[in-house]
Design a protein around this motif. Structure first.
Motif, short mmCIF file in Angstrom:
data_model
loop_
_atom_site.label_atom_id
_atom_site.label_comp_id
_atom_site.label_asym_id
_atom_site.label_seq_id
_atom_site.Cartn_x
_atom_site.Cartn_y
_atom_site.Cartn_z
N ARG A 41 0.82 -1.21 0.00
CA ARG A 41 0.00 0.00 0.00
C ARG A 41 0.86 1.26 0.00
O ARG A 41 0.50 2.28 -0.61
CB ARG A 41 -0.91 0.00 1.25
CG ARG A 41 -1.76 1.24 1.44
CD ARG A 41 -2.83 1.35 0.36
NE ARG A 41 -3.68 2.50 0.56
CZ ARG A 41 -3.38 3.74 0.15
NH1 ARG A 41 -2.23 3.96 -0.47
NH2 ARG A 41 -4.23 4.74 0.34
N VAL B 80 -0.67 4.01 -4.94
CA VAL B 80 -1.74 3.03 -4.70
C VAL B 80 -2.84 3.72 -3.90
O VAL B 80 -2.60 4.20 -2.79
CB VAL B 80 -1.20 1.82 -3.91
CG1 VAL B 80 -2.32 0.82 -3.62
CG2 VAL B 80 -0.07 1.14 -4.68
N LEU C 62 -5.70 -0.94 -1.38
CA LEU C 62 -5.20 -2.31 -1.47
C LEU C 62 -6.02 -3.17 -0.53
O LEU C 62 -6.08 -2.92 0.67
CB LEU C 62 -3.71 -2.38 -1.09
CG LEU C 62 -3.08 -3.78 -1.09
CD1 LEU C 62 -3.11 -4.38 -2.50
CD2 LEU C 62 -1.65 -3.74 -0.56
N CYS D 33 -5.55 -9.98 -4.68
CA CYS D 33 -5.83 -8.70 -4.04
C CYS D 33 -6.56 -7.78 -5.01
O CYS D 33 -6.60 -8.03 -6.22
CB CYS D 33 -4.54 -8.04 -3.55
SG CYS D 33 -3.35 -7.68 -4.87
N VAL E 160 -6.57 -3.82 -6.27
CA VAL E 160 -5.69 -2.65 -6.25
C VAL E 160 -6.35 -1.49 -6.99
O VAL E 160 -6.82 -1.65 -8.12
CB VAL E 160 -4.33 -2.95 -6.90
CG1 VAL E 160 -3.41 -1.73 -6.83
CG2 VAL E 160 -3.66 -4.15 -6.26
#
Length: 270
Positions: free
Chosen positions: A187, A205, A208, A224, A226
């Motif tokens: 992150r 980012v 996250l 994940c 993003v």
């Protein structure tokens, strides 16, 4: 995996062992001797000109030609810039090997090295520098030739993730459903969006998540979600490259710097 050999005598064994040790030391020295922007000034001795050999990769042909022309115009009596190869597309293992064979370096404009290329560059001691603005690339090479490099910003790639699915979330924007394929998604890192190893965006980012939970980092092999700040044009099979940036003071060789003509004084970094 090392081979074992039997010699006729202790003297023969010692001779073979010493020969192999010398060869290893020679290869390590060769790997360390590749040209980089940092040591241009330190290699200038007497009246001999230094040649900076460059393998150049860019996102499109127009950019490649423009950068090549600008770099060639930087040559002086003391430092020659020789673009030994220019091409379009991501930085590959073959680009690294060409630079290694020529004792050169790799410059990239809006492109990135793939994982294999990074591994080979570490092994061969080949410097890779990437840029997204042409004048920044040209200025940095020029500053290196003048011995006036500013503090370096060193990048460390901490992970890569491949986009497997794209989600449009109301009031949030585009979220990339990814699988981390190398290192960690973080992150706190910056992130590049790569399409066939060509950079299409560079940002931070914005979010996250690991499943539905906010996460500081997600390990390799895990999935994940993003969000990339300011970018919604993410596509399936894009790769997200997570990296950290730190500033490192450059060190110049004082005797080499001191040989500059009056009016071009060089102040070595502390």
């Amino acid at each position: 995996g090392d081979p074992g050999n039997v010699g006729d005598s202790p003297d023969t064994a010692r001779e073979v062992a010493q020969y192999r040790a010398d060869q290893r030391a020679k290869k390590e020295q060769e790997a360390k001797s590749k040209m980089s922007l940092d040591d241009i000034m330190s290699r200038m001795t007497g009246n001999e000109a230094v040649t900076l050999k460059v393998v150049l990769k860019a996102d499109v042909q127009g950019s490649s030609e423009a950068v090549k022309d600008a770099l060639n115009k930087l040559s002086t009596d003391e430092v020659k810039v020789d673009v030994i190869y220019s091409g379009v597309g991501g930085i590959s293992e073959s680009d690294i090997m060409l630079a290694s064979a020529s004792d050169g370096m790799v410059l990239g404009f809006n492109v990135r090295p793939d994982s294999k290329a990074r591994q080979v560059s570490d092994r061969e001691g080949v410097e890779i520098r990437t840029y997204s603005i042409i004048y920044e690339m040209v200025d940095e090479v020029k500053q290196a030739m003048e011995g006036k490099l500013a503090p370096d910003t060193k990048e460390k790639v901490v992970g890569r993730a491949q986009v497997r699915e794209v989600f449009q979330i109301t009031k949030v924007g585009t979220i990339a459903g990814c699988r981390v394929i190398e290192g960690k998604a973080m992150r706190a890192a910056r992130v590049r969006v790569l399409r066939d190893n060509v950079q299409v965006y560079d940002s931070t980012v914005s979010s996250l998540k690991h499943y539905k939970d906010d996460a500081r980092e997600v390990d390799s092999g895990s999935e994940c979600g993003v969000g990339v700040e300011g970018f919604n044009d993410i596509k399936n099979q894009d790769e997200l490259e997570f990296y950290m940036v730190e500033e490192v003071a450059r060190k110049l060789d004082t005797p080499a710097a001191a040989k500059r003509p009056p009016g071009q004084d060089v102040q070595p970094s502390p």
